[in-house]
Write a protein that holds these residues in place. Sequence first.
Motif, PDB file in Angstrom:
ATOM      1  N   ASP A   4      42.531  31.526  66.499  1.00 57.86           N
ATOM      2  CA  ASP A   4      42.539  31.194  67.875  1.00 57.86           C
ATOM      3  C   ASP A   4      40.853  30.320  67.858  1.00 57.86           C
ATOM      4  O   ASP A   4      40.970  29.571  68.930  1.00 57.86           O
ATOM      5  N   VAL A   5      40.424  30.717  67.290  1.00 59.77           N
ATOM      6  CA  VAL A   5      39.030  29.576  67.386  1.00 59.77           C
ATOM      7  C   VAL A   5      39.323  27.696  67.065  1.00 59.77           C
ATOM      8  O   VAL A   5      38.845  26.548  67.498  1.00 59.77           O
ATOM      9  N   GLN A   6      40.483  27.398  66.399  1.00 63.57           N
ATOM     10  CA  GLN A   6      40.895  26.394  65.959  1.00 63.57           C
ATOM     11  C   GLN A   6      41.899  25.766  67.399  1.00 63.57           C
ATOM     12  O   GLN A   6      41.443  24.872  67.323  1.00 63.57           O
ATOM     13  N   ARG A   7      42.416  26.990  67.740  1.00 67.75           N
ATOM     14  CA  ARG A   7      42.657  26.533  68.765  1.00 67.75           C
ATOM     15  C   ARG A   7      42.029  26.643  70.276  1.00 67.75           C
ATOM     16  O   ARG A   7      42.877  25.599  70.890  1.00 67.75           O
ATOM     17  N   LEU A   8      41.821  26.812  70.394  1.00 66.41           N
ATOM     18  CA  LEU A   8      40.656  26.313  71.094  1.00 66.41           C
ATOM     19  C   LEU A   8      39.436  24.657  71.154  1.00 66.41           C
ATOM     20  O   LEU A   8      39.699  24.212  71.982  1.00 66.41           O
ATOM     21  N   GLU A   9      39.889  24.189  69.884  1.00 63.52           N
ATOM     22  CA  GLU A   9      39.182  23.600  69.354  1.00 63.52           C
ATOM     23  C   GLU A   9      40.489  22.198  69.367  1.00 63.52           C
ATOM     24  O   GLU A   9      40.281  21.064  69.721  1.00 63.52           O
ATOM     25  N   ILE A  10      41.544  22.175  69.385  1.00 60.84           N
ATOM     26  CA  ILE A  10      42.612  22.235  69.256  1.00 60.84           C
ATOM     27  C   ILE A  10      42.881  21.988  71.325  1.00 60.84           C
ATOM     28  O   ILE A  10      42.763  20.566  71.680  1.00 60.84           O
ATOM     29  N   VAL A  11      42.938  22.349  71.737  1.00 61.14           N
ATOM     30  CA  VAL A  11      42.057  22.452  73.266  1.00 61.14           C
ATOM     31  C   VAL A  11      41.752  21.565  73.921  1.00 61.14           C
ATOM     32  O   VAL A  11      42.293  20.512  74.673  1.00 61.14           O
ATOM     33  N   ALA A  12      40.389  21.941  73.358  1.00 61.50           N
ATOM     34  CA  ALA A  12      39.549  20.961  74.160  1.00 61.50           C
ATOM     35  C   ALA A  12      39.527  19.134  74.082  1.00 61.50           C
ATOM     36  O   ALA A  12      39.417  18.169  74.363  1.00 61.50           O
ATOM     37  N   ASP A  13      40.457  19.338  72.502  1.00 62.64           N
ATOM     38  CA  ASP A  13      40.719  18.022  72.162  1.00 62.64           C
ATOM     39  C   ASP A  13      42.105  17.327  72.488  1.00 62.64           C
ATOM     40  O   ASP A  13      41.394  16.104  73.341  1.00 62.64           O
ATOM     41  N   ARG A  14      42.719  18.052  73.774  1.00 63.76           N
ATOM     42  CA  ARG A  14      44.231  17.781  74.593  1.00 63.76           C
ATOM     43  C   ARG A  14      43.076  17.536  75.590  1.00 63.76           C
ATOM     44  O   ARG A  14      43.451  15.863  75.950  1.00 63.76           O
ATOM     45  N   PHE A  15      41.796  17.768  76.384  1.00 68.63           N
ATOM     46  CA  PHE A  15      41.907  17.333  76.999  1.00 68.63           C
ATOM     47  C   PHE A  15      40.646  16.697  77.926  1.00 68.63           C
ATOM     48  O   PHE A  15      41.133  16.103  78.362  1.00 68.63           O
ATOM     49  N   SER A  16      40.552  16.133  76.085  1.00 64.91           N
ATOM     50  CA  SER A  16      39.372  14.705  76.089  1.00 64.91           C
ATOM     51  C   SER A  16      40.208  13.216  75.576  1.00 64.91           C
ATOM     52  O   SER A  16      39.760  12.773  76.240  1.00 64.91           O
ATOM     53  N   LYS A  17      41.660  13.837  75.508  1.00 59.90           N
ATOM     54  CA  LYS A  17      42.155  12.894  75.673  1.00 59.90           C
ATOM     55  C   LYS A  17      43.193  12.331  76.402  1.00 59.90           C
ATOM     56  O   LYS A  17      43.608  11.044  76.632  1.00 59.90           O
ATOM     57  N   ILE A  18      43.022  12.741  77.529  1.00 66.65           N
ATOM     58  CA  ILE A  18      43.634  12.593  79.202  1.00 66.65           C
ATOM     59  C   ILE A  18      43.142  11.393  79.709  1.00 66.65           C
ATOM     60  O   ILE A  18      41.752  11.672  79.729  1.00 66.65           O
ATOM     61  N   GLY A  19      43.777  10.741  80.028  1.00 68.81           N
ATOM     62  CA  GLY A  19      43.281   9.459  80.466  1.00 68.81           C
ATOM     63  C   GLY A  19      43.110   8.365  79.455  1.00 68.81           C
ATOM     64  O   GLY A  19      43.075   7.353  80.157  1.00 68.81           O
ATOM     65  N   SER A  20      42.831   9.039  78.058  1.00 64.00           N
ATOM     66  CA  SER A  20      43.178   7.696  77.192  1.00 64.00           C
ATOM     67  C   SER A  20      44.461   7.472  76.348  1.00 64.00           C
ATOM     68  O   SER A  20      45.052   8.716  76.405  1.00 64.00           O
ATOM     69  N   LYS A  21      44.651   6.479  75.678  1.00 61.71           N
ATOM     70  CA  LYS A  21      46.532   5.901  75.474  1.00 61.71           C
ATOM     71  C   LYS A  21      45.789   7.100  73.832  1.00 61.71           C
ATOM     72  O   LYS A  21      44.990   6.343  73.044  1.00 61.71           O
ATOM     73  N   PRO A  22      46.413   7.649  73.393  1.00 60.13           N
ATOM     74  CA  PRO A  22      46.345   8.517  72.329  1.00 60.13           C
ATOM     75  C   PRO A  22      46.863   7.622  71.692  1.00 60.13           C
ATOM     76  O   PRO A  22      47.984   6.942  71.447  1.00 60.13           O
ATOM     77  N   LYS A  23      46.704   7.870  69.875  1.00 59.44           N
ATOM     78  CA  LYS A  23      47.111   7.037  69.200  1.00 59.44           C
ATOM     79  C   LYS A  23      48.345   8.127  68.503  1.00 59.44           C
ATOM     80  O   LYS A  23      48.076   9.700  68.168  1.00 59.44           O
ATOM     81  N   LEU A  24      49.865   7.273  67.945  1.00 62.32           N
ATOM     82  CA  LEU A  24      50.584   7.654  67.931  1.00 62.32           C
ATOM     83  C   LEU A  24      51.000   7.832  66.324  1.00 62.32           C
ATOM     84  O   LEU A  24      50.745   6.168  65.327  1.00 62.32           O
ATOM     85  N   GLU A  25      50.755   8.205  65.418  1.00 59.77           N
ATOM     86  CA  GLU A  25      51.236   8.352  63.781  1.00 59.77           C
ATOM     87  C   GLU A  25      52.601   8.723  63.815  1.00 59.77           C
ATOM     88  O   GLU A  25      53.393  10.030  64.340  1.00 59.77           O
TER      89      GLU A  25
END
Length: 403
Positions: free
Chosen positions: A232-253
């Motif tokens: 769940d904590v790792q999930r929170l990290e992912i959520v925070a990472d999602r919000f940080s990516k909004i507004g910028s062009k994400p890198k697709l792999e």
Amino acid sequence: MNAYQNKRRWKYILLAFAVIIASGSLFYTKYLVINIAKSERTRAQVWAMSMKQVISADDDDFLPYVFAVRDSSIVPAIVTDEKGDIQSAKGLDSTKTYIPPIPDAIKDQNAPKYDPDYFKHELQIMKKQNEPIKIPVPRGYWLIYYKESPLLTQLRYFPYVQLSVIAIFLLAAYTAFNSSRKSEQNQVWVGLAKETAHQLGTPISSLMAWIELIKDKFNAEDDPLIAEMENDVQRLEIVADRFSKIGSKPKLEEHSVYEVVEDFVNYFKIRVSNNISFELTGNKDLKAGLNIPLFDWVVENLLKNAVNAIQDKGSIKVNISTNKVKDQILIDITDTGKGIPRSKFATVFQPGYTTRKRGWGLGLSLTKRMVENYHNGQIFVRDSELGKGSTFRIILKNIRDDK
């Protein structure tokens, strides 16, 4: 009433107001046209009576007055007999109705000449515009056809031109205003999302440290509860990472679509009711350009939406297939929930639209943005039936190994 419904209500009110204004303008213009048309017919009738007086008058001293009345009441007109042969005309183009004397015509080949086709054309227009005025003559009767004045013709079309210009102006203004408003909203969303990610960073770091301390103090390295807390904590990290990516062009792999979806479904299904079953099927070899944190968010929103649509017990099926003709990957998420009316297929993606009392109406709106803007794909409601369930489809570009 949520924000979307309130916005839609105001759109209907403004549309109704615009219809009232347009109808009022057309009605008043039609009223003016009718009155001017009556006035012109009266003038044509006066001219017809003057023609009758000229034909039947015996008093030559009275004729100047008749001619004066006739000339002051003139509208473009053509007089024919009962057979349709043209007898006379007034108010037409003099360069096409002039019959020069024969000697002058011989001298000047460029002089204005009589054009019978012009008369026929004008007569056809007059027949379409107005009923003829019939006057008796010694050997039968004449029919007087007359034409609308340029003022009346312009007045007929003026409201349509006026409303068209206003509509174009309003459309341009609305487009500019809407674009500006969306730009401002995007800036607010981006700033809020990045600030949220920043604020989440500190407590997440603290939670990770506390978990490590618990492991060391209680020798709980293999404790399944601690493992779930870590997830769940790792999930929170992912959520925070999602919000940080909004507004910028994400890198697709390049990733296997099946594996990415499977990982999230396995994480998600143990956190919902046991009354809801999950099934994942499809091609495991399909690959697409993905940003995993954002694409997980897409799948999460769709699965949450499916869970909320199921009242008590039901199932959620995810199928991954391909359209070989268009080289596309198709991801269908089907639930057995309450369904969506066909009229709402596009509306569900609007910001602020929600059927839940405590919903914000942002999940599907963000999902659409992440699929279309960040992954260059498409998302839409493929099918839905009230009381039986819905199917959302995501379309992504297929990355083939043979390319």
